[in-house]
Design a protein around this motif. Structure first.
Motif, short mmCIF file in Angstrom:
data_model
loop_
_atom_site.label_atom_id
_atom_site.label_comp_id
_atom_site.label_asym_id
_atom_site.label_seq_id
_atom_site.Cartn_x
_atom_site.Cartn_y
_atom_site.Cartn_z
N GLU A 298 22.51 31.53 -24.94
CA GLU A 298 21.53 30.70 -25.66
C GLU A 298 21.56 29.27 -25.15
O GLU A 298 20.53 28.63 -24.96
CB GLU A 298 21.83 30.73 -27.17
CG GLU A 298 20.95 29.85 -28.03
CD GLU A 298 19.49 30.27 -28.01
OE1 GLU A 298 19.16 31.36 -27.54
OE2 GLU A 298 18.64 29.47 -28.48
N LEU A 299 22.76 28.73 -24.92
CA LEU A 299 22.92 27.37 -24.41
C LEU A 299 22.33 27.24 -23.01
O LEU A 299 21.65 26.26 -22.67
CB LEU A 299 24.40 26.99 -24.43
CG LEU A 299 24.75 25.54 -24.16
CD1 LEU A 299 24.11 24.61 -25.21
CD2 LEU A 299 26.27 25.34 -24.19
N GLN A 300 22.58 28.33 -22.20
CA GLN A 300 22.04 28.34 -20.83
C GLN A 300 20.50 28.36 -20.85
O GLN A 300 19.85 27.71 -20.04
CB GLN A 300 22.61 29.54 -20.06
CG GLN A 300 24.09 29.37 -19.70
CD GLN A 300 24.68 30.65 -19.11
OE1 GLN A 300 24.10 31.74 -19.28
NE2 GLN A 300 25.82 30.53 -18.43
N ARG A 301 19.96 29.19 -21.81
CA ARG A 301 18.50 29.26 -21.91
C ARG A 301 17.89 27.89 -22.21
O ARG A 301 16.88 27.48 -21.63
CB ARG A 301 18.12 30.26 -23.01
CG ARG A 301 16.61 30.55 -23.08
CD ARG A 301 16.32 31.53 -24.19
NE ARG A 301 16.62 30.97 -25.50
CZ ARG A 301 15.81 30.10 -26.12
NH1 ARG A 301 14.71 29.66 -25.56
NH2 ARG A 301 16.15 29.65 -27.32
N ARG A 302 18.52 27.14 -23.10
CA ARG A 302 18.03 25.81 -23.46
C ARG A 302 18.10 24.87 -22.28
O ARG A 302 17.21 24.04 -22.08
CB ARG A 302 18.83 25.23 -24.63
CG ARG A 302 18.50 25.91 -25.95
CD ARG A 302 19.29 25.26 -27.07
NE ARG A 302 18.98 25.88 -28.35
CZ ARG A 302 17.92 25.61 -29.09
NH1 ARG A 302 17.06 24.69 -28.71
NH2 ARG A 302 17.72 26.23 -30.24
N ALA B 109 14.99 22.91 -20.37
CA ALA B 109 15.00 21.46 -20.12
C ALA B 109 15.00 21.15 -18.64
O ALA B 109 14.80 19.99 -18.24
CB ALA B 109 16.22 20.82 -20.78
N GLY B 110 15.26 22.18 -17.77
CA GLY B 110 15.25 21.99 -16.32
C GLY B 110 16.45 21.22 -15.81
O GLY B 110 16.34 20.47 -14.84
N VAL B 111 17.64 21.42 -16.45
CA VAL B 111 18.83 20.68 -16.00
C VAL B 111 19.87 21.61 -15.35
O VAL B 111 20.97 21.15 -14.97
CB VAL B 111 19.48 19.92 -17.20
CG1 VAL B 111 18.56 18.84 -17.69
CG2 VAL B 111 19.86 20.88 -18.31
N GLY B 112 19.53 22.87 -15.22
CA GLY B 112 20.48 23.81 -14.59
C GLY B 112 21.57 24.26 -15.56
O GLY B 112 21.82 23.62 -16.56
N ARG B 113 22.20 25.42 -15.21
CA ARG B 113 23.20 25.98 -16.11
C ARG B 113 24.62 25.94 -15.54
O ARG B 113 25.55 26.54 -16.10
CB ARG B 113 22.84 27.40 -16.49
CG ARG B 113 22.67 28.33 -15.29
CD ARG B 113 22.53 29.76 -15.73
NE ARG B 113 21.21 30.01 -16.30
CZ ARG B 113 20.83 31.20 -16.71
NH1 ARG B 113 21.69 32.22 -16.69
NH2 ARG B 113 19.64 31.41 -17.19
N SER B 114 24.79 25.29 -14.38
CA SER B 114 26.13 25.25 -13.76
C SER B 114 27.04 24.31 -14.52
O SER B 114 26.58 23.41 -15.23
CB SER B 114 26.00 24.81 -12.29
OG SER B 114 25.42 23.52 -12.24
N GLN C 89 29.58 19.91 -19.82
CA GLN C 89 28.66 19.33 -18.83
C GLN C 89 27.21 19.72 -19.14
O GLN C 89 26.28 18.92 -19.00
CB GLN C 89 29.06 19.79 -17.43
CG GLN C 89 30.33 19.12 -16.92
CD GLN C 89 30.84 19.77 -15.64
OE1 GLN C 89 30.58 20.95 -15.35
NE2 GLN C 89 31.59 18.98 -14.86
N MET C 90 27.05 21.03 -19.54
CA MET C 90 25.70 21.48 -19.88
C MET C 90 25.13 20.68 -21.07
O MET C 90 23.97 20.28 -21.07
CB MET C 90 25.72 22.99 -20.19
CG MET C 90 25.77 23.88 -18.95
SD MET C 90 25.36 25.58 -19.32
CE MET C 90 26.81 26.11 -20.20
N VAL C 91 25.97 20.49 -22.08
CA VAL C 91 25.52 19.74 -23.27
C VAL C 91 25.12 18.31 -22.89
O VAL C 91 24.12 17.76 -23.35
CB VAL C 91 26.63 19.74 -24.35
CG1 VAL C 91 26.31 18.74 -25.46
CG2 VAL C 91 26.81 21.14 -24.92
N LYS C 92 25.95 17.69 -21.98
CA LYS C 92 25.68 16.30 -21.56
C LYS C 92 24.34 16.20 -20.84
O LYS C 92 23.53 15.28 -21.09
CB LYS C 92 26.82 15.81 -20.67
CG LYS C 92 26.72 14.32 -20.35
CD LYS C 92 27.90 13.88 -19.54
CE LYS C 92 27.75 12.38 -19.23
NZ LYS C 92 28.82 11.89 -18.36
N ARG C 93 24.09 17.18 -19.90
CA ARG C 93 22.83 17.14 -19.16
C ARG C 93 21.63 17.35 -20.09
O ARG C 93 20.59 16.73 -19.95
CB ARG C 93 22.84 18.21 -18.06
CG ARG C 93 23.70 17.83 -16.85
CD ARG C 93 23.31 18.65 -15.63
NE ARG C 93 23.49 20.08 -15.84
CZ ARG C 93 24.64 20.73 -15.63
NH1 ARG C 93 25.71 20.07 -15.22
NH2 ARG C 93 24.72 22.03 -15.81
#
Length: 767
Positions: A13-17, A21-26, A31-35
């Motif tokens: 779900e977090l990766q989908r969001r 948002a177009g910030v990538g899932r790596s 890091q994902m939350v920050k981006r």
């Protein structure tokens, strides 16, 4: 049963969001939350306060440590997804608000205009609105002219108004007395010095006219078609030209009163010329026939009947005096004839013999007035709806407040009408609260009961009750604007103020701002006062109308800085208020008030004569009259001077005038003045006394006269040392002495004296 634990948010779900948002899932969860935070633009403080992991754990949604993907379970209502969406929405709104503020700031920077440009834009806007106003006023003027022409064209002889009649003539010819006889009242007792000071109006209804004319109507086959006759009693003073001009312009026909015993007087001629200039038809009342020697009284009878009852001697004297007056009228370029011998009233002016005391000829004069207006001047007295109205006087009456006495010459004035009049502080716009008229055969100036009206047709003498009338200028026009014409009110405001502005401007411009302060009770009286002061050569600096207040005295006191003798107020027929009186004492302003204009002139002339004498006394030591003298004989030297002694010798005046106090000088032969390069002169002293005969002293010695003259000599000067009998003695003139002569003693010098003064001025090199 216990509640089921809330479903957990999977990593997917977090990766989908993040993908959305177009910030990538790596990277790690953190890091994902920050981006995601940076991409969605949420405020830092909000995200700092939000610990995602702690929040997830608190909700029982903490992710498992297993890295493998688990099946997604729907979050309960009110879970994290709704919270995140709310935060996202708030963030979006904050971002839009910040962008809008930034855009506004940039707009202000890019579109910056200096203050001057803004002012110019405002001014251009004002100019355009002013142009619109001017165009509107011009259109309103054209519309008013068009309506006036249409109203004039629509007039009909079937509807006549009351003719307005004006009484004119020299002082003491019996104008008011004649009017009293027609009206059978006595207003003259209320006049100042027996002279009319304000325009008054009396209405004579149709029935009264018929009653007073009596047998003459049937005899001359005259039918009275006019509703009545409105008579204005205009002042007959010599200096009341303007007030009479106002009277003449209002009236349709005039009565010129001539005293049969005195004939034509200066005022009579002036009145004739004025009536001719205004093309006003008139009849002449040859008054005071009862003063003919041996006249037998025939009270209130027509003159033709009264003269038949007189002796032959009275008839002869009447014919003789009437012929002399007809001749003097002819000398003024006018044809006149006794009315009962007048075959052509259009070419010849009718003379109607009358007696104001006993009433002979009053019926005749009324018949002539009515007959002339009905036969020859119907065009003048046809009624029109266009209002023509003039304010005569403004009075405060107990129970009514400020009221305006007006003459409504034509048109209809209604209760509730909007009216525009000239005021002291600008145009006065008000509504008619009430229309009052005096009862018939009462003059408007005399206090009496009044009749109330909803509307009145001209011609009539009316008292208007309305608000704000206390500042209205008496003598100005009373104008009624059209309700359906835009800008007509603005046009009438300008027209109403025209007379007063013109008068005040003319007074100050003529004399360059130096002169007395003139005040009067009405606009007409002020015009008359200014005309009188102009002919009397009394300069005027400023004018006002109404009682003398403190502010008027302060304005007049300004003259102390320029010409102190002009720090005076000449007030005609107006009272001095208490505060004005106190201010006059404090400011040393002379206030002259009088109810008769001649008295005002006499007071001011006397004051100016006293001031002149005072100024001359002060300037006597400065002013030097031109004179050339010689020692009459070497034997006529009795005291040579020197060592402080006076010089006493016989002097003969060759040219000019030798006065006591004149400084004398002699030539320094062979020497030049270093400043002018002209002949140098030596001052010997001032004349102390002159004796043409022993024991008889004089102050003035004219050319050709001799006298023993005592000179208060300068200490070093001695006869026989610096000068002798061969030296002419000259009056020592300077620039200061010439100025003093010009200002204070101009009229005392003859042409020869002026020529000699000019010669001495060149001789001494005075600039």
């Amino acid at each position: 049963p216990e509640m089921a634990p809330p479903p957990r948010l999977s990593k997917s779900e977090l990766q989908r969001r993040c993908d959305e948002a177009g910030v990538g899932r790596s990277g790690t969860r953190a890091q994902m939350v920050k981006r995601l935070e940076e991409a969605e633009g949420e405020e830092e403080d909000d995200w700092d306060a939000l610990d995602v992991d702690a929040a997830l754990e608190a909700k029982g949604l903490a992710p498992s440590d297993d890295s493998e993907e688990e099946e997604f379970v729907q979050a309960p209502a009110g879970g994290l997804s709704s919270k995140l969406e709310a935060l996202q929405e708030e963030s979006r709104k904050a971002r839009e608000e910040a962008e809008r503020a930034a855009r506004e700031k940039l707009d202000r920077l890019y579109n910056f205009t200096p203050k001057e440009e803004e002012e110019e834009e405002e001014e251009s806007g004002e100019d355009s609105s002013e142009d619109e106003d001017e165009a509107g006023k011009a259109a309103a003027r054209l519309e008013r002219e068009a309506r006036t022409k249409a109203a004039m064209a629509a007039r009909t002889p079937d509807r006549l108004r009351s003719p307005i009649c004006c009484i004119m003539g020299h002082v003491d010819t019996g104008k008011t007395k004649l009017l009293d006889n027609i009206r059978r009242t006595n207003v003259q007792d209320g006049e100042a010095g027996g002279i009319t000071q304000q325009i008054g109006a009396s209405f004579f209804p149709n029935e009264t006219l018929c009653d007073r004319m009596g047998s003459l109507l049937a005899k001359n086959k005259v039918a009275v078609r006019v509703p009545g006759l409105l008579i204005i009693d205009t002042p007959g003073h010599e200096s009341f030209s303007n007030l009479r001009s106002r009277g003449s312009s209002l009236c349709d026909i005039a009565i010129l009163v001539i005293d049969i015993m005195h004939g034509l007087e200066p005022q009579t001629i002036e009145s004739m010329n004025m009536l001719r200039a205004k093309q006003t038809p008139f009849v002449i009342a040859l008054n005071k026939v009862d003063r003919l020697y041996g006249w037998s009284e025939a009270k209130d009878r027509p003159f033709i009947e009264a003269i038949e009852e007189q002796d032959d001697g009275v008839k002869r004297e009447f014919e003789s005096r009437a012929s002399a007056i007809l001749l003097s009228i002819a000398e003024q370029g006018l044809n006149a004839q006794l009315y009962y011998r007048n075959k052509d009233p259009r070419e010849y002016i009718s003379l109607v013999p009358t007696s104001a005391h006993t009433g002979e000829g009053v019926a005749d004069i009324l018949m002539n007035l009515v007959g002339m207006t009905q036969k020859m001047f119907v065009d003048r007295i046809m009624w029109t709806p266009m209002v023509q109205c003039t304010v005569l006087e403004v009075k405060v009456i107990e129970g009514l407040g400020a009221t305006a006495d007006v003459i409504l010459a034509n048109g209809t004035l209604k209760r509730g009408d909007r009216i525009v009049m000239c005021g002291f502080g600008g145009p006065v716009v008000t509504r008619v609260r009430d229309l009052l008229t005096p009862r018939p055969l009462r003059e408007l100036r005399v206090k009496a009961d009044y009749l109330h009206h909803q509307e009145i047709d001209g011609a009539a003498g009316i008292k208007i009750c309305a608000n704000h009338l206390e500042n209205v200028v008496a003598g100005s026009a009373c104008l009624v604007p059209f309700k359906d014409v835009p800008y007509d009110l603005e046009v009438l405001k300008e027209d109403a103020m025209g007379d007063l502005n013109k008068l005040a401007k003319a007074a100050s411009e003529v004399n360059g701002g130096l002169g007395v302060y003139a005040m009067a009770s009405t606009l007409g009286s002020l015009e008359a006062l200014l005309e009188f002061l102009k002919t009397s050569k009394i300069p005027v600096s400023a004018v006002n109308i109404g009682p003398i207040h403190k502010k008027d005295v302060i304005k007049a006191s300004i003259m102390h800085e320029f010409k102190p003798e002009y720090a005076t107020i000449l007030a005609f027929d107006v009272p001095l208020t208490k505060e004005g009186e106190l201010q006059a004492k404090e400011s040393q302003v002379k206030v002259f008030t009088a109810e008769i204009i001649y008295h005002l002139f006499d007071q001011f002339t006397k004051y100016m004569a006293d001031v002149r004498l005072e100024q001359q006394a002060k300037a006597a030591t400065t002013a030097v009259y031109p004179a050339i003298c010689k020692v009459s004989s070497p034997d006529h030297v009795w005291c040579r001077g020197g060592g402080g002694d006076p010089i006493l010798l016989g002097l003969a005046v060759q040219e000019g005038t030798l006065k006591k106090g004149t400084p004398l000088c002699v030539e320094r032969r062979g020497q030049k003045d270093p400043e002018t390069g002209l002949q140098a002169y030596l001052d010997i002293g001032r004349v102390v006394s002159m004796e043409p005969e022993k024991g008889k002293q004089v102050d003035v010695l004219k050319a050709g006269k001799s006298a023993a003259v005592k000179i208060d000599a300068v200490t070093s000067i001695q006869y026989g040392r610096q000068f002798d009998h061969t030296y002419p003695l000259y009056a020592r003139v300077t620039r200061r002495s010439i100025d003093a002569i010009k200002e204070f003693f101009k009229e005392d010098l003859s042409k020869d004296d002026w020529a000699l003064l000019l010669k001495l001025k060149k001789q001494y090199g005075v600039i």
